[in-house]
Write a protein that holds these residues in place. Structure first.
Motif, short mmCIF file in Angstrom:
data_model
loop_
_atom_site.label_atom_id
_atom_site.label_comp_id
_atom_site.label_asym_id
_atom_site.label_seq_id
_atom_site.Cartn_x
_atom_site.Cartn_y
_atom_site.Cartn_z
N HIS A 80 42.11 17.38 -6.25
CA HIS A 80 42.38 16.45 -5.15
C HIS A 80 41.21 16.46 -4.17
O HIS A 80 41.36 16.86 -3.01
CB HIS A 80 43.68 16.83 -4.43
N PRO A 81 40.04 16.01 -4.62
CA PRO A 81 38.87 16.01 -3.72
C PRO A 81 39.03 14.98 -2.60
O PRO A 81 39.75 13.98 -2.75
CB PRO A 81 37.72 15.62 -4.65
N LEU A 82 38.40 15.26 -1.50
CA LEU A 82 38.44 14.32 -0.38
C LEU A 82 37.49 13.15 -0.62
O LEU A 82 36.47 13.31 -1.30
CB LEU A 82 38.04 15.03 0.92
N PRO A 83 37.81 11.98 -0.06
CA PRO A 83 36.92 10.82 -0.19
C PRO A 83 35.76 10.91 0.82
O PRO A 83 35.70 10.19 1.81
CB PRO A 83 37.84 9.64 0.12
N TYR A 84 34.83 11.83 0.54
CA TYR A 84 33.78 12.13 1.52
C TYR A 84 32.98 10.88 1.90
O TYR A 84 32.50 10.77 3.03
CB TYR A 84 32.84 13.20 0.96
N GLN A 85 32.82 9.95 0.97
CA GLN A 85 32.04 8.76 1.27
C GLN A 85 32.70 7.92 2.37
O GLN A 85 32.02 7.13 3.03
CB GLN A 85 31.82 7.91 0.00
N ASN A 86 34.00 8.11 2.57
CA ASN A 86 34.71 7.40 3.64
C ASN A 86 34.82 8.22 4.92
O ASN A 86 35.26 7.70 5.95
CB ASN A 86 36.12 7.02 3.18
N LEU A 87 34.46 9.48 4.85
CA LEU A 87 34.65 10.39 5.97
C LEU A 87 33.36 10.79 6.67
O LEU A 87 33.40 11.43 7.72
CB LEU A 87 35.37 11.66 5.48
N ILE A 88 32.21 10.42 6.12
CA ILE A 88 30.95 10.75 6.76
C ILE A 88 30.83 9.96 8.07
O ILE A 88 31.19 8.78 8.14
CB ILE A 88 29.76 10.46 5.82
N PHE A 89 30.41 10.62 9.12
CA PHE A 89 30.23 9.92 10.39
C PHE A 89 29.12 8.87 10.26
O PHE A 89 28.12 9.09 9.55
CB PHE A 89 29.91 10.90 11.51
N PRO A 90 29.28 7.72 10.90
CA PRO A 90 28.38 6.59 10.63
C PRO A 90 26.92 6.80 10.97
O PRO A 90 26.05 6.11 10.43
CB PRO A 90 28.99 5.45 11.47
N ASP A 91 26.62 7.75 11.86
CA ASP A 91 25.22 7.93 12.27
C ASP A 91 24.51 9.05 11.52
O ASP A 91 23.33 9.33 11.79
CB ASP A 91 25.13 8.19 13.78
N VAL A 92 25.16 9.69 10.57
CA VAL A 92 24.60 10.89 9.94
C VAL A 92 23.29 10.60 9.22
O VAL A 92 22.28 11.30 9.42
CB VAL A 92 25.62 11.53 8.97
N LYS A 93 23.25 9.59 8.37
CA LYS A 93 22.03 9.33 7.61
C LYS A 93 20.87 8.97 8.52
O LYS A 93 19.74 9.43 8.30
CB LYS A 93 22.27 8.21 6.59
#
Length: 214
Positions: A80-93
């Motif tokens: 049951h992995p988390l949907p990390y691509q939806n949870l990354i804060f928008p300014d991280v990259k």
């Protein structure tokens, strides 16, 4: 301060995962007949499950095979992995790119398992921004013990006076302070975390890095 390297915590700093972690943990334990309603969510933030079984099980601790329970929980997480691509804060990259352009070394030192860390970084395409990635499971003691941050400082090769830790949790902040490294924190508005030991508090990563670079 003259900062040469920035060491990030992962959960609550790069990813908005803490609430998801709590719910996943709660579902797993409920299926085992174990309740965590007596424990505030803030207790789990910044730590990992290997630290907290005594607190969870209480007087029933001796009646459980805790090693097997930990294995079962690890298997459950993997399924049951988390949907990390939806949870990354928008300014991280943008922040990681900006730090790279300014020649900062970038490290990650998280209490999460290595598999969770690598899944999060690879799913979101940010793994290659990091010069060093450390997991709490690589150390006998997890945060608030300073071991992970002492090792990060050693591997980065800079004096601790030239390092900066970005945290959010009380345990993580305490670990950084105990390691003798300056700690800045992202303000907690959800869990009531004690962040007073951090040198500075910021609303988000953009505000923090703009301050660092000014």
């Amino acid at each position: 301060m003259t900062t040469k390297a920035v060491i990030f915590d992962m959960d609550g700093v790069l990813f908005d995962t803490e609430g998801f972690y709590y719910r996943r943990r709660e579902i797993f334990l409920n299926d085992k007949g174990i309740s965590i309603k007596h424990i505030p969510p803030a207790f789990f933030i910044g730590g990992n499950m290997k630290q907290v079984w005594q607190k969870i099980l209480g007087d029933d601790y001796a009646n459980w095979d805790v090693e097997q329970l930990q294995k079962d929980y690890t298997n459950y997480k993997n399924k049951h992995p988390l949907p990390y691509q939806n949870l990354i804060f928008p300014d991280v990259k943008v922040i990681l790119e900006k730090l790279g352009r300014h020649q900062f070394k970038i490290a990650l030192a998280s209490s999460s398992t290595k598999s969770d860390i690598l899944l999060a970084l690879n799913k979101t395409g940010i793994y290659n921004y990091f010069d060093l990635v450390l997991s709490g499971e690589e150390f006998p003691e997890s945060k608030p013990h300073p071991a992970i941050y002492n090792e990060a400082a050693y591997q980065l090769g800079f004096p601790k006076s030239e390092l900066l830790i970005i945290e959010d949790s009380e345990k993580g902040i305490a670990a950084g302070v105990s390691a003798g490294i300056e700690v800045w924190a992202i303000k907690d508005r959800t869990f009531g975390l004690n962040q007073r030991a951090a040198s500075r508090l910021f609303s988000n990563l953009t505000e923090m890095v703009d301050f660092l670079l000014k």
